[in-house]
Design an enzyme around this catalytic site. Structure first.
Site, short mmCIF file in Angstrom:
data_model
loop_
_atom_site.label_atom_id
_atom_site.label_comp_id
_atom_site.label_asym_id
_atom_site.label_seq_id
_atom_site.Cartn_x
_atom_site.Cartn_y
_atom_site.Cartn_z
N ARG A 1 9.07 35.95 0.40
CA ARG A 1 9.17 34.71 -0.81
C ARG A 1 8.65 33.50 0.15
O ARG A 1 8.51 33.33 1.14
CB ARG A 1 10.80 34.66 -0.62
CG ARG A 1 11.51 35.49 -1.74
CD ARG A 1 10.96 35.28 -3.02
NE ARG A 1 11.70 36.20 -4.24
CZ ARG A 1 11.20 37.38 -4.66
NH1 ARG A 1 10.08 37.64 -4.00
NH2 ARG A 1 11.86 37.99 -5.53
N GLU B 1 5.45 28.03 -7.55
CA GLU B 1 4.57 28.96 -8.13
C GLU B 1 4.57 28.69 -9.79
O GLU B 1 5.78 28.36 -10.32
CB GLU B 1 4.93 30.51 -8.04
CG GLU B 1 4.97 30.82 -6.61
CD GLU B 1 5.20 32.36 -6.37
OE1 GLU B 1 5.40 33.09 -7.49
OE2 GLU B 1 5.13 32.92 -4.96
N HIS C 1 0.80 36.05 -6.03
CA HIS C 1 1.95 36.98 -6.11
C HIS C 1 1.85 38.11 -6.98
O HIS C 1 2.52 38.64 -7.94
CB HIS C 1 3.20 36.16 -6.83
CG HIS C 1 4.68 36.70 -6.54
ND1 HIS C 1 5.75 35.68 -6.56
CD2 HIS C 1 5.08 37.73 -6.07
CE1 HIS C 1 6.71 36.44 -6.30
NE2 HIS C 1 6.43 37.54 -6.07
#
Length: 315
Positions: A224, A253, A272
């Site tokens: 994360r 993000e 991601h």
């Protein structure tokens, strides 16, 4: 069991739940309609796992779903104090992402060891420049996070001949405790972060951690974003205190086009995507349907998250 109401949060792309036809009333909602549908939901499927809407809406009035399933491995964006304290069962997508993420990490390690970026740049310049590259076999890696993702990363790197030390919250067979991480960081050529985001792990990779690493060490984060203090990583790379890094997750993000991280020397940025392979959404839907079958049959659900720990405990 009578027909249940399944609320699906998020519809981009649409989720196919064909096996629920005639067995459940399926309602799809967005951030605006989620608060009004939570009280009527028996089950909540969090299809959009990039939003904080569930955590924000959960403390509202009325009943709450008896079961929440998120189509992600991490649950940090869902957990409010009210959800943690409730009787609601929370499950995650454990089993879908482990091997794809492990393959992604292995690809990064190989690319860094063999200097593929340098070769591509020299090709672009049409320069024939012979170089020597690193041998992977016998190098050492520390994988932080002893859950299924961390274990898959460890076994995949071990297949390449890398000597892997796995670090978890507490020491057990085959796993080092977190108190041993400082010493392990000083010996590793590869440091891979695959830990869950909790109060204890937030910001764990800061200047102190990077200063402990070897000047040739490479750092990879597929856990994360907030596990890393990004300004400290940037400083370590700019000063060449570590050999390189790759981030697939970020504190914010999507990464803004003007974010300075795009231009940090020695940093590989990906959006991601380490666990996202062709057909992954179909696998997520099938996993939920399988668990729904168990729920209807009164059988124990799979992948139950310990809400106070923030992850599925490993046996």
């Amino acid at each position: 069991m009578s027909e249940s109401t399944v609320v699906v949060f998020g519809d981009q792309p649409p989720v196919r739940l064909d096996r629920l036809a005639g067995r459940a009333k399926v309602l799809v909602c967005d951030e605006d309609s989620l608060p009004e549908l939570l009280p009527v939901a028996d089950v909540l499927l969090v299809w959009d796992f990039t939003s904080d809407a569930v955590r924000d809406a959960w403390p509202g009035k009325g009943p709450r779903p008896r079961w929440v399933h998120t189509a992600s491995a991490g649950v940090d964006r869902l957990l409010s104090p009210e959800l943690i304290a409730s009787d609601t069962v929370l499950t995650n997508a454990r089993g879908v992402f482990e091997q794809p993420i492990a393959e992604y990490v292995a690809g990064l390690v190989i690319a860094m060891a063999k200097d593929f970026p340098g070769s591509w740049e020299l090709q672009r310049q049409r320069r024939w420049q012979h170089r020597e590259t690193m041998r992977l076999a016998g190098s050492g890696a520390v994988v932080v996070g002893a859950g299924p993702i961390g274990r898959a990363i460890g076994s995949t790197l071990a297949a390449l001949g890398v000597v892997v030390d796995l670090v978890g919250r507490t020491a057990r067979e085959g796993v080092h405790g977190g108190d041993q991480l400082p010493e392990l960081l000083s010996r590793a050529e590869w440091v891979v972060c695959a830990a869950p985001l909790t109060d204890a792990t937030r910001g764990m990779f800061d200047r102190t951690a990077f200063d402990r690493m070897r000047s040739t060490a490479r750092f990879i984060n597929v856990g994360r974003g907030p596990l890393v203090v990004e300004k400290d990583l940037t400083a370590a790379l700019v000063a060449r205190r570590i050999g390189g890094a790759a981030l697939d997750v970020f504190e914010h993000e999507p990464l803004a086009a003007d974010d300075p991280l795009w231009d940090v020397p020695g940093l590989f940025v990906s959006p991601h995507m380490s666990g996202d392979t062709v057909g992954w959404r179909d696998h997520l839907a099938e996993q939920f349907e399988d668990n729904y079958d168990r729920w209807c049959a009164g059988e124990p659900l799979l992948n139950i998250v310990d809400k106070r720990l923030g992850y599925v405990p490993v046996d």
